[in-house]
Write an enzyme that holds these catalytic residues in place. Structure first.
Site, short mmCIF file in Angstrom:
data_model
loop_
_atom_site.label_atom_id
_atom_site.label_comp_id
_atom_site.label_asym_id
_atom_site.label_seq_id
_atom_site.Cartn_x
_atom_site.Cartn_y
_atom_site.Cartn_z
CD GLU A 124 -2.90 1.09 2.36
OE1 GLU A 124 -4.09 1.31 2.15
OE2 GLU A 124 -2.43 0.89 3.49
CG HIS A 172 -6.35 0.73 12.45
ND1 HIS A 172 -6.85 2.02 12.50
CD2 HIS A 172 -5.84 0.58 11.20
CE1 HIS A 172 -6.63 2.60 11.33
NE2 HIS A 172 -6.02 1.75 10.53
CD GLU A 173 -3.47 -2.30 10.62
OE1 GLU A 173 -3.87 -2.43 9.45
OE2 GLU A 173 -3.11 -1.21 11.08
CD GLU A 210 -6.03 3.41 6.63
OE1 GLU A 210 -6.22 3.18 7.84
OE2 GLU A 210 -5.37 2.67 5.90
CG HIS A 239 -7.97 -1.66 7.55
ND1 HIS A 239 -8.63 -0.72 6.79
CD2 HIS A 239 -6.96 -0.99 8.17
CE1 HIS A 239 -8.05 0.46 6.95
NE2 HIS A 239 -7.04 0.33 7.78
#
Length: 940
Positions: free
Chosen positions: A172, A342-343, A365, A346
């Protein structure tokens, strides 16, 4: 980052969706020229849509001795328009042979390269027919990337001093093209079947589970991985290493494994348990099963960002994943849990449903940042994550109050601009406006809407409006699972008093109309409130730190206002859609507080007697307002000094109440507004006023600092606050702190670092220890041999705030070399030295001297480069320094970063600092003098 220059083609339009004709057919002007001198058949940075990939068969053979790799990729393509040209991405790859595998047989294709846009054109001598499928096969080779992007080398040192090498990926946003030829845009989703060739001493992991290993001639092994789900190139990942792993299975049957270097595998159990708990939570919350059979979390010794959400193989900095119950602090635990949350969020937001293009990065995000707080609030209530959310909104407002800010959703074209989207606006403002929307719609309606969004667009790409449509009229959804009882209950109970209907009357709810005002224009509103009897006048304008008020014109938001008054603790709601409006209270009140708990992303100015009534309330009964309300008042009043809406002495009078404050968010925000004032003075020759200001802050918090125990007791928020206060006391030379920290450091040093220090106080102890050359050297020795990442991190921070200039200089140089101090930590070291009153000139000189190396290593436009630029310069407040900064950045070319947004932000910030000092220094001096005079009289 880039070998080839990246120039903006602003004069070129976006490719049309049909793409039937390549744009250079029939055109003579602006024809790009390939490396062999031939015309290149495509002149835009975005790829044409004439063909799209369906499936990649990728074989990679990395050599960890020669630090290069070879590979072959076979891509199955679908043709959407007749064409004889296939345009795709490759960057710094040597392409050796290219074949078209057509039903009529195998044919070679001619290859043209256009490095400026990282593009390859494959030319066929026969037309590829619309509606048919073909395959192309490309063989390629490359060196491992020299930055932290693409397929790159990482290394670590064992406790015996041996250096071991591994290879890992970070694709990314636009770096898959460094590892294999591909259609490297998020909308070109495809399936990937990956094979990795390795030596027996290593293992390999990728997005999917390994299905078999085949022995090859020469003693090599080839690992075959299962085919992925349909996904974007930036989510592909593979690692070749000597890592060990630990595993568990979730309630839903997903195998979770955490990978780390062998000597740190005993620091993985916390992350493993957290990942199991959080993946199960998201599985239930989103009502969509996690679609892969496994989820790996890998701690990479060299990693630029915090972590990366590659589907099925999330990668992390070691500090973001490894936890030692005896040596890691409660802040480390909170940070690690948040980054895993957070990950894993996603895996649904970003991986399953992906933004169409990087202009809507915030859909990935902002949601993942927001879900950190939602998920931890439910799964780890003891971490008290709510106490820290507001800080994210304040950080976003810091950037968003500059005219160089950008809308949450903003057009971007080239890789540098795309990199710049990974900033506080996309992440933190994104999260804060989602939090505001959730409060507006109610948590239940919001949850129903996002589940509808994820189900409707699974394995697809979206734009802003798809989300707003999914959140509008959630109870008339025909594509929700009717089995979700709480949604049925919510919708059957909802009447005029519930949901968003309590905000307004008579209109149909139009989420898109509201949210477009928050995502398509930059900045945020300042709401001015004036109370006259029962009448409350409201007006809105853009809050902007600038002299140029013309830049505030033409902005209008639909603002979900909330307020409470002295007469009632009920939260009242009102949707402000116009420039001005009037509210009527049922009765006259002593005070009114707007933006309750700061659930809205806006600031409030209390005109007339408004601020005085709030100051009075805080002085006599501050607990009548929540901690978040108090923190937001501190933030708002000091920020309004910058725009001359409020006098500095008014803000300072409000700050006096802080002597009674005990809650972490309000205390840290008090520091957050007061400390920068003396930090500006530290970069000037004005020691007397600077010391007066420092003395005021110490006096304000003396009682609270004095009540702190030098232990690890209390709740998470109490422990975070203790670390903060004792560190501040030591940095500011508050005698009781310094003497206790000195005593503990000496005892720790005498034990050769074996004595166990309470974790929460180690930062304060290390900072005091690092003030002498002997103490600094001892810390560095322990830093070099420690395997505990959180301990190393605290030692590094303490060494960077030392007053010893030769040590500061040496530390930056060592971080650049990357042998004893990792290069990934260099940005953090440079910023810390830049904030150090003894180091700020050293950091600025270092940044200038090593600029070309830094932008290659960390990439133009990256958040890392931006944080160094703004971090080193943000406390300058003289015209001389502004001239010096302008002179350096003005001498850069576009290829070396002259167009980066962070440079405009830097100029603006220094100009704002100069203006603030010019306007407020006499007032500050007078207020501090008056106060010290008053204290002397009271003491007599």
């Amino acid at each position: 980052m880039l070998a080839a220059p990246l120039l903006l083609l602003l004069f070129l339009p976006f490719p049309s969706s049909s793409g039937a004709q390549l744009p250079n057919e029939g055109q003579a002007q602006n024809v790009p020229i390939a490396t062999n001198g031939q015309p290149f058949p495509w002149d835009r940075m975005r790829l044409p849509k004439t063909v799209s990939p369906l499936h990649y068969d990728l074989t990679i053979h990395p050599n960890l001795t020669t630090l290069d790799f070879t590979g072959v990729v076979r891509i199955q393509l679908e043709v959407h328009e007749d064409t004889s040209t296939i345009v795709l991405h490759a960057k710094q790859l040597q392409i050796s042979s290219v074949w078209l595998l057509a039903p009529e047989g195998v044919r070679p294709l001619q290859v043209l390269e256009y490095p400026r846009f990282h593009q390859l054109a494959l030319l066929s001598d026969r037309v590829l027919t619309k509606g048919r499928r073909y395959e192309v096969q490309l063989e390629f080779a490359a060196n491992f990337s020299a930055s932290f992007h693409g397929f790159y080398k990482s290394s670590y040192r064992t406790s015996s001093g041996e250096v071991r090498v591994l290879a890992s990926t970070q694709f990314e946003a636009t770096f898959a093209r460094l590892a294999f030829p591909c259609f490297d845009e998020p909308a070109f989703k495809a399936n990937f079947t990956i094979r990795i060739i390795r030596e027996p001493r290593h293992i390999s992991i990728s997005n999917m589970p390994k299905v078999k290993t085949v022995e090859l001639p020469g003693g090599l092994l080839e690992d075959h991985f299962d085919t992925t789900v349909k996904m974007s190139t930036y989510l592909v990942a593979y690692i070749v290493s000597d890592f060990l792993s630990v595993s568990k299975t979730t309630r839903h049957g997903v195998k979770i494994s955490v990978y780390a270097v062998p000597e740190k595998i005993d620091q993985t159990s916390y992350a493993l348990d957290a990942a199991v708990k959080l993946l199960d939570f998201y599985d239930d919350y989103f009502d969509i099963p996690y679609p892969l059979p496994k989820q790996d979390l890998a701690a990479i010794p060299d990693f630029q960002s915090g972590a990366m959400e590659n589907w099925g193989l999330t990668t992390y900095r070691e500090t973001g994943l490894l936890f030692d119950p005896d040596k890691s602090s409660v802040s480390d635990k909170l940070g690690i849990t948040k980054v895993i949350a957070h990950e894993l969020a996603h895996q649904w937001f970003g991986n399953l449903v992906t933004m169409e293009w990087w202009n809507d990065l915030w859909l990935n995000e902002g949601f993942a940042k927001f879900m950190e707080f939602i998920s931890l609030d439910i799964t780890y209530p003891e971490l008290q994550v709510d106490d820290f959310f507001l800080g994210k909104c304040f950080e976003a407002m810091e950037v968003d109050s500059l005219s160089s800010s950008h809308p949450v959703s903003t057009p971007v074209e080239n890789p540098t601009q795309i990199q710049e989207m990974f900033d506080d606006v996309s992440y933190d403002k994104g999260a804060c406006i989602l939090n505001m929307l959730r409060d507006f719609l109610t948590p239940e309606a919001f949850e129903i809407g996002i589940i509808r969004y994820l189900k409707r667009y699974s394995y697809q790409n979206t734009v802003n409006s798809h989300l707003w449509e999914s959140l509008t009229d959630v109870c008339n959804s025909d594509d929700l699972d009717e089995g979700r009882m709480k949604h049925k209950e919510f919708c059957s109970k909802r009447d005029l008093q519930s949901g968003a209907s309590k905000w307004y009357s008579g209109d149909d709810l139009d989420v898109r109309a509201i949210m477009d005002t928050w995502t398509l224009q930059e900045g945020f509103p300042l709401v001015t409130v004036e109370v006259r009897g029962r009448e409350v006048s409201l007006s809105q304008e853009r809050y902007l730190k600038t002299d140029d008020q013309s830049l505030t014109e033409g902005f209008l938001w639909q603002i979900p206002l909330t307020y409470m008054t002295s007469a009632s603790n009920i939260i009242h709601r009102f949707l402000l859609k116009t420039k001005t409006d009037v509210l009527y209270l049922p009765e006259e009140v002593d005070w009114v507080k707007f933006n309750v708990d700061m659930s809205g992303y806006y600031m409030v100015h209390y005109a007339g007697e408004g601020w005085n009534s709030i100051i009075k309330l805080l002085q006599y009964n501050h607990t009548a307002l929540s901690s978040n309300d108090r923190a937001s008042l501190i933030h708002n009043v000091f920020q309004l000094v910058s725009t001359e809406k409020v006098r500095l002495d008014t803000a300072l009078e409000l700050s006096l109440y802080l002597s009674k404050e005990t809650e972490v968010m309000a205390v840290t925000q008090g520091f957050g507004e007061l400390v920068p004032l003396y930090k500006l003075m530290e970069k000037r020759d004005m020691a007397a006023l600077e010391n007066q200001m420092k003395g005021y802050i110490v006096d304000l918090f003396r009682g609270l600092i004095g009540r702190q125990e030098w232990t690890d007791s209390g709740s998470v928020s109490e422990r975070v606050l203790r670390s903060y206060l004792l560190l501040f006391g030591c940095v500011r030379n508050y005698a009781p702190c310094v003497s206790k920290a000195t005593e503990l450091f000496n005892r720790w040093r005498e034990s050769d670092g074996t004595m166990s220090l309470p974790v929460d106080i180690t930062m304060a102890v290390f900072v005091v220890g690092a003030r002498t050359p002997e103490g600094w050297d001892f810390l560095f020795e322990k830093y070099s041999s420690s395997l505990q990442m959180s301990v190393k991190s605290r030692m590094k921070s303490a060494m960077a705030v030392s007053p010893l200039q030769d040590k500061l200089k040496w530390m930056m140089q060592q971080s650049l070399l990357g042998e004893v101090m990792k290069t990934q930590d260099l940005p953090n070291v440079v910023v810390s030295v830049g904030r150090n009153p003894r180091g700020y000139k050293l950091a600025w000189d270092f940044l200038r001297a090593n600029w070309q190396i830094l932008i290659k290593k960390f990439d133009l436009g990256s958040n890392t480069v931006s944080s160094m630029v703004t971090g080193v310069t943000s406390q300058y407040s003289t015209r001389e320094m502004l001239d010096e900064v302008r002179s350096f950045f003005g001498s850069l070319t576009e290829e070396s970063g002259s167009e980066m947004r962070c440079i405009r932000q830097t100029y603006e910030t220094i100009e704002d600092n100069i203006r603030w000092m010019d306007n407020n220094l006499p007032l500050l001096q007078a207020w501090l003098d008056k106060r010290s005079h008053k204290i002397v009289h009271e003491d007599l």
